[in-house]
Design a protein around this motif. Structure first.
Motif, PDB file in Angstrom:
ATOM      1  N   LYS A 185       0.841  -1.193   0.000  1.00  0.00           N
ATOM      2  CA  LYS A 185       0.000   0.000   0.000  1.00  0.00           C
ATOM      3  C   LYS A 185       0.882   1.251   0.000  1.00  0.00           C
ATOM      4  CE  LYS A 185      -4.062   1.912   2.293  1.00  0.00           C
ATOM      5  NZ  LYS A 185      -4.984   1.818   3.454  1.00  0.00           N
ATOM      6  N   ASP A 186       0.529   2.202  -0.859  1.00  0.00           N
ATOM      7  CA  ASP A 186       1.248   3.469  -1.015  1.00  0.00           C
ATOM      8  C   ASP A 186       2.626   3.293  -1.655  1.00  0.00           C
ATOM      9  OD1 ASP A 186      -0.871   4.822   0.227  1.00  0.00           O
ATOM     10  OD2 ASP A 186      -0.019   4.437   2.210  1.00  0.00           O
ATOM     11  N   SER A 187       2.878   2.117  -2.257  1.00  0.00           N
ATOM     12  CA  SER A 187       4.121   1.903  -3.002  1.00  0.00           C
ATOM     13  C   SER A 187       3.792   1.912  -4.501  1.00  0.00           C
ATOM     14  CB  SER A 187       4.737   0.556  -2.620  1.00  0.00           C
ATOM     15  OG  SER A 187       4.006  -0.505  -3.207  1.00  0.00           O
ATOM     16  N   PRO A 188       4.808   1.945  -5.381  1.00  0.00           N
ATOM     17  CA  PRO A 188       4.523   1.922  -6.825  1.00  0.00           C
ATOM     18  C   PRO A 188       3.708   0.708  -7.252  1.00  0.00           C
ATOM     19  CG  PRO A 188       6.799   2.533  -6.428  1.00  0.00           C
ATOM     20  CD  PRO A 188       6.239   2.123  -5.103  1.00  0.00           C
ATOM     21  N   ILE A 189       3.847  -0.409  -6.535  1.00  0.00           N
ATOM     22  CA  ILE A 189       3.102  -1.619  -6.896  1.00  0.00           C
ATOM     23  C   ILE A 189       1.612  -1.453  -6.597  1.00  0.00           C
ATOM     24  CG2 ILE A 189       2.944  -4.125  -6.539  1.00  0.00           C
ATOM     25  CD1 ILE A 189       5.812  -4.172  -5.707  1.00  0.00           C
ATOM     26  N   SER A 190       1.261  -0.511  -5.727  1.00  0.00           N
ATOM     27  CA  SER A 190      -0.141  -0.367  -5.339  1.00  0.00           C
ATOM     28  C   SER A 190      -1.023   0.086  -6.495  1.00  0.00           C
ATOM     29  CB  SER A 190      -0.266   0.627  -4.179  1.00  0.00           C
ATOM     30  OG  SER A 190       0.152   1.920  -4.577  1.00  0.00           O
ATOM     31  N   ASN A 191      -0.431   0.601  -7.565  1.00  0.00           N
ATOM     32  CA  ASN A 191      -1.201   1.017  -8.742  1.00  0.00           C
ATOM     33  C   ASN A 191      -1.444  -0.130  -9.719  1.00  0.00           C
ATOM     34  OD1 ASN A 191      -1.285   3.746  -7.890  1.00  0.00           O
ATOM     35  ND2 ASN A 191       0.798   4.060  -8.676  1.00  0.00           N
ATOM     36  N   SER A 192      -1.256  -1.347  -9.237  1.00  0.00           N
ATOM     37  CA  SER A 192      -1.403  -2.523 -10.094  1.00  0.00           C
ATOM     38  C   SER A 192      -2.862  -2.956 -10.176  1.00  0.00           C
ATOM     39  CB  SER A 192      -0.544  -3.662  -9.550  1.00  0.00           C
ATOM     40  OG  SER A 192      -0.952  -3.978  -8.231  1.00  0.00           O
ATOM     41  N   TYR A 193      -3.101  -4.001 -10.985  1.00  0.00           N
ATOM     42  CA  TYR A 193      -4.427  -4.582 -11.119  1.00  0.00           C
ATOM     43  C   TYR A 193      -4.558  -5.787 -10.195  1.00  0.00           C
ATOM     44  CZ  TYR A 193      -4.673  -1.741 -15.341  1.00  0.00           C
ATOM     45  OH  TYR A 193      -4.675  -0.687 -16.209  1.00  0.00           O
ATOM     46  N   ARG A 208      19.021 -13.058  -7.620  1.00  0.00           N
ATOM     47  CA  ARG A 208      18.066 -13.418  -6.568  1.00  0.00           C
ATOM     48  C   ARG A 208      16.745 -12.690  -6.843  1.00  0.00           C
ATOM     49  NH1 ARG A 208      17.162 -11.343  -1.049  1.00  0.00           N
ATOM     50  NH2 ARG A 208      16.369 -13.044   0.258  1.00  0.00           N
ATOM     51  N   SER A 209      15.657 -13.436  -6.810  1.00  0.00           N
ATOM     52  CA  SER A 209      14.363 -12.828  -7.130  1.00  0.00           C
ATOM     53  C   SER A 209      13.253 -13.501  -6.337  1.00  0.00           C
ATOM     54  CB  SER A 209      14.071 -12.936  -8.626  1.00  0.00           C
ATOM     55  OG  SER A 209      13.962 -14.298  -9.015  1.00  0.00           O
ATOM     56  N   ALA A 210      12.096 -12.875  -6.348  1.00  0.00           N
ATOM     57  CA  ALA A 210      10.905 -13.431  -5.696  1.00  0.00           C
ATOM     58  C   ALA A 210       9.702 -13.152  -6.585  1.00  0.00           C
ATOM     59  CB  ALA A 210      10.708 -12.820  -4.308  1.00  0.00           C
ATOM     60  N   LEU A 211       8.749 -14.070  -6.540  1.00  0.00           N
ATOM     61  CA  LEU A 211       7.541 -13.951  -7.367  1.00  0.00           C
ATOM     62  C   LEU A 211       6.324 -13.799  -6.475  1.00  0.00           C
ATOM     63  CD1 LEU A 211       6.109 -14.145 -10.130  1.00  0.00           C
ATOM     64  CD2 LEU A 211       6.097 -16.630  -9.834  1.00  0.00           C
ATOM     65  N   GLY A 212       5.494 -12.818  -6.773  1.00  0.00           N
ATOM     66  CA  GLY A 212       4.285 -12.607  -5.989  1.00  0.00           C
ATOM     67  C   GLY A 212       3.133 -12.145  -6.857  1.00  0.00           C
ATOM     68  N   MET A 213       1.935 -12.205  -6.281  1.00  0.00           N
ATOM     69  CA  MET A 213       0.729 -11.773  -6.979  1.00  0.00           C
ATOM     70  C   MET A 213      -0.043 -10.821  -6.075  1.00  0.00           C
ATOM     71  SD  MET A 213      -2.226 -14.099  -8.825  1.00  0.00           S
ATOM     72  CE  MET A 213      -2.971 -14.769  -7.354  1.00  0.00           C
ATOM     73  N   THR A 214      -0.553  -9.744  -6.625  1.00  0.00           N
ATOM     74  CA  THR A 214      -1.263  -8.758  -5.818  1.00  0.00           C
ATOM     75  C   THR A 214      -2.558  -9.346  -5.261  1.00  0.00           C
ATOM     76  OG1 THR A 214      -2.318  -7.890  -7.816  1.00  0.00           O
ATOM     77  CG2 THR A 214      -0.331  -6.784  -7.047  1.00  0.00           C
ATOM     78  N   SER A 215      -2.866  -8.959  -4.036  1.00  0.00           N
ATOM     79  CA  SER A 215      -4.110  -9.424  -3.413  1.00  0.00           C
ATOM     80  C   SER A 215      -5.295  -8.680  -4.029  1.00  0.00           C
ATOM     81  CB  SER A 215      -4.065  -9.172  -1.903  1.00  0.00           C
ATOM     82  OG  SER A 215      -3.890  -7.781  -1.644  1.00  0.00           O
ATOM     83  N   LYS A 216      -6.486  -9.192  -3.783  1.00  0.00           N
ATOM     84  CA  LYS A 216      -7.675  -8.609  -4.386  1.00  0.00           C
ATOM     85  C   LYS A 216      -7.956  -7.205  -3.872  1.00  0.00           C
ATOM     86  CE  LYS A 216      -9.828 -13.044  -5.437  1.00  0.00           C
ATOM     87  NZ  LYS A 216      -9.509 -12.915  -6.872  1.00  0.00           N
ATOM     88  N   ASP A 217      -7.541  -6.915  -2.632  1.00  0.00           N
ATOM     89  CA  ASP A 217      -7.767  -5.571  -2.093  1.00  0.00           C
ATOM     90  C   ASP A 217      -6.648  -4.601  -2.483  1.00  0.00           C
ATOM     91  OD1 ASP A 217      -5.637  -6.352  -0.512  1.00  0.00           O
ATOM     92  OD2 ASP A 217      -6.800  -6.499   1.343  1.00  0.00           O
ATOM     93  N   GLY A 218      -5.602  -5.119  -3.129  1.00  0.00           N
ATOM     94  CA  GLY A 218      -4.517  -4.265  -3.589  1.00  0.00           C
ATOM     95  C   GLY A 218      -3.543  -3.832  -2.523  1.00  0.00           C
ATOM     96  N   ASN A 219      -3.652  -4.389  -1.307  1.00  0.00           N
ATOM     97  CA  ASN A 219      -2.789  -3.961  -0.206  1.00  0.00           C
ATOM     98  C   ASN A 219      -1.514  -4.780  -0.080  1.00  0.00           C
ATOM     99  OD1 ASN A 219      -4.526  -1.897   0.629  1.00  0.00           O
ATOM    100  ND2 ASN A 219      -5.722  -3.301   1.895  1.00  0.00           N
ATOM    101  N   TYR A 220      -1.552  -6.018  -0.591  1.00  0.00           N
ATOM    102  CA  TYR A 220      -0.420  -6.931  -0.379  1.00  0.00           C
ATOM    103  C   TYR A 220       0.033  -7.575  -1.680  1.00  0.00           C
ATOM    104  CZ  TYR A 220      -1.442  -6.647   4.627  1.00  0.00           C
ATOM    105  OH  TYR A 220      -1.640  -6.201   5.908  1.00  0.00           O
TER     106      TYR A 220
END
Length: 443
Positions: A185-193, A208-220
């Protein structure tokens, strides 16, 4: 007074019947030959025929506003008229002798342009066509020409891929690994879908990398591990395939769109996920696989044999993948397996329209050959408890009036990407074979 005059080609109206309203307060002109071409298509029992009939009704309604050859006002402030003059081939004969319909449209545009230049009226005459060769011929004649872009949901290289790669601090990657989620939240990723994937690359150690998917509420940003395990013997071979498996196996994402060129694994991954959830987990009563019969909208015609025999050549890519998943070796073995299971149905798209399809895992292959109307028709037939997967390659269009930016697959992806019930990923790397990947890239 309007300063721009747009002359519409037939294919513009057959692609979008409401195209005459897409030019603001300017003048829209349809040559008489375009009406003849629209009339020749109105008996077609496909999307083109439907649009032709719609155009005919629309123009007939405008006739009540006044004489069409003199021009009538449109509700958007522009004007519309049917052009009966300017058909002379005098200026055309030294360039294009044959009186084809395309050349008759060019003649109207050329004569209008010359007339307005002689009058010094300041009116710009523009021919609008989705036919690339007609645009080339018009340009050679000095006619201002444009493609019809109003029906595009996305422009050029801005198509949604479903994921992004970002440089990240080491502590953020550590937190995602340890807590399985990262506050964005409030980071550049927060403008995602919703359900958008992010590949976080360590800015200190890029390997070194990590893979994630945005939550439905857009916070995580949430990590996942389900795609690392093989599904029906199929293991994800690259990061985009892991993303696809995640979308395909999630209960809370009933609509998945997959795009990618040949050999990227769209069909195989979808079938494996569908079989796993239908046969092993029994989440769905049936696995339904459908594919448009090319040309789109046509029936399978007078090929010999029963329906199954007629469909086999069109559906062979599906059967090839099923044979691989079931590891069949003998001729006819797959048919015996499918008949014994009873929960797998392979159909042409012609036969699923008009149905209500509840509690099924539905796969629509070659969705890039569907129009906006056709894909809407299919999605509105999806019943309660069903999951539908639309997949295809937007760069391989067989439909005469569709392109990479106007087809049904792109339309659904772009229009619904903001919804939490949808997920999309563009598969990049071919996994069929080294030769297939080389051919896809270089040929």
């Amino acid at each position: 007074m309007s300063t721009r005059r747009y002359i519409l080609d037939t294919n513009v109206l057959l692609q979008d019947p409401l195209a005459i309203y897409a030019f603001d307060e300017n003048e829209v002109v349809i040559p008489a030959v375009v009406l003849e071409e629209v009339d020749s298509k109105k008996r077609n029992m496909d999307e083109i025929g439907r649009n032709a009939r719609y155009v005919a009704r629309l123009i007939d309604e405008l006739r009540e506003e006044g004489k069409l050859h003199l021009g009538v006002k449109l509700t958007n402030g522009g004007t519309f008229r049917v052009e009966l003059n300017h058909r002379s081939f005098g200026k055309m004969k030294e360039h294009f002798l044959e009186r084809t319909n395309d050349n008759r449209i060019l003649a109207v545009a050329l004569n209008m342009r010359i007339e307005e230049e002689e009058k010094q009226s300041g009116i710009t005459v523009t021919l609008v066509s989705k036919d690339a060769l007609l645009r080339v011929k018009a340009d050679a004649l000095g006619i201002h020409v444009e493609d019809f872009l109003s029906d595009r949901v996305v422009q050029y290289d801005r198509m949604y891929t479903g994921y992004k790669e970002l440089s990240s601090e080491s502590k953020q990657i550590d937190e995602l690994f340890e807590n399985k989620k990262l506050l964005i939240k409030d980071s550049p990723i927060s403008n995602s879908y919703p359900n958008q994937f992010f590949i976080l690359k360590d800015e200190v150690n890029p390997s070194r990398s990590a893979l994630g998917m945005t939550s439905k509420d857009g916070n995580y940003l949430e990590s996942f591990v389900s795609s690392e395990e093989p599904i029906w013997g199929i293991r994800a071979r690259n990061v985009q395939q892991r993303m696809a498996f995640e979308l395909l196996t999630r209960d809370d994402i009933p609509l998945v769109t997959l795009a990618g060129k040949a050999g990227t694994g769209k069909t195989l991954l979808s079938l494996a996920a569908g079989l796993y959830q239908t046969e092993d987990l029994q989440k769905y009563k049936k696995l339904l696989v459908a594919r448009p019969v090319v040309p789109v909208g046509k029936d399978i015609g007078y090929l010999p044999g029963e329906k199954e025999e007629k469909l086999r050549p069109w559906m062979q890519p599906i059967f090839d993948n099923l044979e691989y998943l079931f590891n069949t070796k003998k001729p006819g073995e797959l048919e015996q397996i499918l008949a014994g299971m009873g929960s797998i149905q392979v159909e042409a798209l012609t036969y699923i329209r008009g149905r209500s399809i509840p509690e099924q895992f539905i796969i629509i292959d070659e969705a890039q050959n569907l129009t906006k109307h056709e894909v809407k028709t299919i999605l509105t037939r999806v019943g309660e408890g069903s999951k539908i997967v639309l997949m295809g390659d937007p760069k391989q269009i067989d439909h005469p009036y569709l392109d990479e930016y106007t087809n049904g697959l792109t339309y659904v992806t772009e229009r619904l990407k903001h919804l939490s019930e949808t997920g999309h990923v563009k598969l990049q790397k071919g996994e069929r074979s080294g030769l297939a990947q080389m051919a896809a890239d270089l040929l």
